[in-house]
Write a protein that holds these residues in place. Structure first.
Motif, PDB file in Angstrom:
ATOM      1  N   GLY A  59      15.544 133.227 -34.145  1.00  0.00           N
ATOM      2  CA  GLY A  59      16.703 134.098 -34.316  1.00  0.00           C
ATOM      3  C   GLY A  59      17.264 134.655 -33.030  1.00  0.00           C
ATOM      4  N   PRO A  63      19.915 134.902 -30.070  1.00  0.00           N
ATOM      5  CA  PRO A  63      21.337 134.538 -30.020  1.00  0.00           C
ATOM      6  C   PRO A  63      21.597 133.345 -29.103  1.00  0.00           C
ATOM      7  CG  PRO A  63      20.923 136.543 -28.759  1.00  0.00           C
ATOM      8  CD  PRO A  63      19.661 136.231 -29.495  1.00  0.00           C
ATOM      9  N   GLN A  74      25.472 131.203 -37.022  1.00  0.00           N
ATOM     10  CA  GLN A  74      26.194 132.302 -36.401  1.00  0.00           C
ATOM     11  C   GLN A  74      27.018 131.778 -35.229  1.00  0.00           C
ATOM     12  OE1 GLN A  74      24.019 136.215 -36.365  1.00  0.00           O
ATOM     13  NE2 GLN A  74      22.233 134.866 -36.262  1.00  0.00           N
ATOM     14  N   ASN A  79      19.612 142.219 -38.502  1.00  0.00           N
ATOM     15  CA  ASN A  79      20.629 141.230 -38.151  1.00  0.00           C
ATOM     16  C   ASN A  79      21.323 140.786 -39.439  1.00  0.00           C
ATOM     17  OD1 ASN A  79      22.251 139.229 -37.104  1.00  0.00           O
ATOM     18  ND2 ASN A  79      20.583 137.875 -36.475  1.00  0.00           N
ATOM     19  N   ARG A 130      23.828 139.275 -39.967  1.00  0.00           N
ATOM     20  CA  ARG A 130      24.554 138.002 -39.810  1.00  0.00           C
ATOM     21  C   ARG A 130      26.024 138.191 -40.163  1.00  0.00           C
ATOM     22  NH1 ARG A 130      20.684 133.412 -39.007  1.00  0.00           N
ATOM     23  NH2 ARG A 130      18.754 134.538 -38.575  1.00  0.00           N
ATOM     24  N   HIS A 156      28.042 139.664 -37.020  1.00  0.00           N
ATOM     25  CA  HIS A 156      27.435 138.960 -35.880  1.00  0.00           C
ATOM     26  C   HIS A 156      27.509 139.801 -34.598  1.00  0.00           C
ATOM     27  CE1 HIS A 156      27.422 135.439 -38.461  1.00  0.00           C
ATOM     28  NE2 HIS A 156      28.724 135.539 -38.601  1.00  0.00           N
ATOM     29  N   ARG A 168      26.240 143.376 -32.189  1.00  0.00           N
ATOM     30  CA  ARG A 168      25.076 144.171 -31.791  1.00  0.00           C
ATOM     31  C   ARG A 168      23.814 143.316 -31.642  1.00  0.00           C
ATOM     32  NH1 ARG A 168      27.079 149.383 -32.524  1.00  0.00           N
ATOM     33  NH2 ARG A 168      28.616 149.587 -34.190  1.00  0.00           N
ATOM     34  N   ARG A 169      23.970 142.112 -31.154  1.00  0.00           N
ATOM     35  CA  ARG A 169      22.824 141.230 -31.006  1.00  0.00           C
ATOM     36  C   ARG A 169      22.094 141.514 -29.702  1.00  0.00           C
ATOM     37  NH1 ARG A 169      23.563 135.230 -32.828  1.00  0.00           N
ATOM     38  NH2 ARG A 169      21.361 135.650 -33.264  1.00  0.00           N
ATOM     39  N   GLN A 207      23.999 148.471 -28.579  1.00  0.00           N
ATOM     40  CA  GLN A 207      23.180 147.387 -29.105  1.00  0.00           C
ATOM     41  C   GLN A 207      21.768 147.875 -29.452  1.00  0.00           C
ATOM     42  OE1 GLN A 207      24.913 145.102 -25.702  1.00  0.00           O
ATOM     43  NE2 GLN A 207      24.505 143.317 -26.980  1.00  0.00           N
ATOM     44  N   ILE A 241      20.750 149.432 -33.203  1.00  0.00           N
ATOM     45  CA  ILE A 241      19.887 148.615 -34.059  1.00  0.00           C
ATOM     46  C   ILE A 241      18.607 149.355 -34.400  1.00  0.00           C
ATOM     47  CG2 ILE A 241      18.478 146.517 -34.132  1.00  0.00           C
ATOM     48  CD1 ILE A 241      20.640 145.152 -32.431  1.00  0.00           C
ATOM     49  N   TRP A 251      20.052 151.048 -37.810  1.00  0.00           N
ATOM     50  CA  TRP A 251      19.691 150.035 -38.805  1.00  0.00           C
ATOM     51  C   TRP A 251      18.213 150.083 -39.181  1.00  0.00           C
ATOM     52  CZ3 TRP A 251      22.811 145.252 -36.645  1.00  0.00           C
ATOM     53  CH2 TRP A 251      24.144 145.358 -37.064  1.00  0.00           C
TER      54      TRP A 251
END
Length: 472
Positions: free
Chosen positions: A194, A196, A210, A343, A345, A354, A356-357, A394, A398, A402
């Motif tokens: 996973g 990026p 993605q 994530n 997605r 997609h 805040r990776r 970011q 997260i 999150w």
């Protein structure tokens, strides 16, 4: 002992590969590491130390590894350097320049501990590194090797320790880390999936559904654009910030016995296979197979899925894939599962899809858990750099919002992330949707499975930035 031989020509993609530190764009996949957290005793000595690491003389000092392709074969060591905000000050960066850095980097993670879930046993007062009771961390030096192929860790560590002494650098803390079998973490899950894909970046990446991330979401300065059509460098001087990035360093203790006990007890209580419980908490089976592609078993028999295809999935239809399976109710992958919560997605969750990776570069520390000796008293966990262009937008969003906020969205209301979340004293909850009369199943008394043992925010400069700091 010889230094890695990079190809120093600039890549046609526009990346200054010879200037970007190598652990940003490429995962070394070296199984052994030693990380040194250093305190600067003398600014001049520290500047000379940095200069030696980018001098090009690999016979005298180990050299910082860049993102350039290796000319012949994989080197027997890789080296990377990062500097904290306090480290920039200790190196003599003027206050007028220091004031230009974003506030999360200036303040550090301990200042935002409550929002990040670093409370209770994870409180910075209990940290072994980066906390108020610990020696200040100014520089981070990370040495990677493949000891089974060509031992190098002790050799280069001896060289580095000699350089520390001559440069008035004190080891505030040192941590060895070693990969486990099958690229797993101590909870038994396969790691490193996973990541990026970065548009135009060299190297191999696992295919997914993605869109490729923009270089400016991670790299500062130069011509790099982020997803907001800007650049996260801000007003930081180009000489220092070009080809740099930010990273949150986290030392995360994993409570393996508590995790194994929980999935076993929850499985018995709800007549579920403990491996399915583990898969539901994460969103993937422990071999890495996502529940979205294989909801009933870790190896689907009806449609074989290759190991390089296990990140090709989403949680519902999108503009790019309008006919994709809709798991909006979370009956395949729970809405609160770790990989879905951190994530989403293509899902719209507090911002652009997609977005805040982050790039994760982690390696376990401590020996593999032995179920026959559950009370061995040995600490084990994960040492990781979480790399991004904006620590607040970011990493902190997260990890703080999150993972650790009581969000109002259906399926996660009243909960925190099952794997990383700072559950309350009475335990947390996890909601599991099913296709039978028990729907939904609620796991109560979810304990805290991880404890933060240390953290700092750092800048990973480009080679040019390191030369600038060295005064070269």
């Amino acid at each position: 002992m010889t230094a890695p031989t990079p190809v120093t020509t600039e890549d046609i993609t526009g990346f200054d590969l010879h200037d970007i530190q190598g652990n940003i764009l490429r995962g070394y996949r070296m199984p052994n590491a030693r990380h040194f957290a250093l305190t600067v005793g003398n600014g001049g000595g520290a500047r000379a130390f940095l200069g030696a690491l980018v001098s090009g003389d690999g016979s005298v000092a180990p050299q910082v590894t860049t993102a350039s392709d290796w000319a012949d074969q994989k080197p027997h060591y890789c080296l990377n350097v990062a500097v904290t905000f306090a480290g920039l000050r200790a190196l003599g960066v003027p206050e007028s320049t220091l004031s230009l850095f974003p506030s999360p980097f200036r303040n550090g993670p301990a200042a935002n501990a409550g929002a990040l879930g670093d409370t209770g046993p994870s409180d910075p007062a209990s940290w072994v590194m980066g906390g108020p009771a610990n020696p200040p961390v100014h520089l981070l030096v990370s040495l990677f090797s493949s000891e089974h192929r060509e031992p190098a860790r002790e050799q280069w560590s001896a060289v580095l320790k000699g350089m520390f002494e001559r440069s008035a650098l004190t080891e505030a803390w040192t941590q060895d880390a070693n990969a486990l079998a099958d690229s797993k973490v101590h909870f038994g899950y396969r790691d490193g999936i996973g990541q990026p894909r970065i548009e135009g970046a060299p190297g191999k990446s696992m295919p997914d559904m993605q869109p490729a991330a923009l270089a400016g979401d991670f790299l500062l300065g130069k011509h790099y654009l982020n997803q907001y059509d800007g650049n996260f460098l801000g007003e930081v001087p180009n000489e220092l910030g070009d080809n740099a990035t930010y990273a949150a360093l986290r030392i995360i203790k994993q409570e393996v016995r508590a995790f194994e006990t929980f999935i076993t007890v929850a499985g018995k209580r709800h007549n579920l296979n403990p491996e399915l419980v583990a898969a539901k908490l994460m969103g993937r089976w422990r071999n890495g197979m996502p529940l979205t592609l294989s909801p009933r078993e870790p190896e689907p028999h009806s449609r074989p899925i290759g190991p390089n295809q296990i990140d090709c999935f989403d949680f519902g239809p999108s503009d790019e894939h309008p006919t994709y399976f809709d798991d909006g109710d979370g009956k395949r992958c729970p809405v609160g599962a770790h990989i879905r919560r951190l994530n989403p997605r293509s899902g719209m969750s507090m911002g652009k899809p997609h977005s805040r990776r982050i790039i994760r570069r982690g390696i376990p520390y401590g020996p593999e858990f032995d179920a026959s000796k559950p009370d061995d008293g040995i600490e084990r966990g994960l040492f990781g750099f979480f790399i991004c262009g904006d620590l607040g937008m970011q990493f902190e969003f997260i990890h703080g919002t999150w993972a650790n906020c009581d969000l109002s969205a259906a399926g996660i209301r009243g909960t925190r992330d099952a794997i990383l979340g700072a559950q309350g004293d009475d335990g947390g909850q996890f909601v599991l949707r099913t296709n039978d009369a028990r729907d939904p199943i609620v796991f109560d008394n979810l304990p805290r499975f991880v404890t933060t043992r240390g953290s700092v925010y750092c800048l990973i400069p480009g080679v040019g930035g390191l030369r600038f700091l060295a005064g070269a």
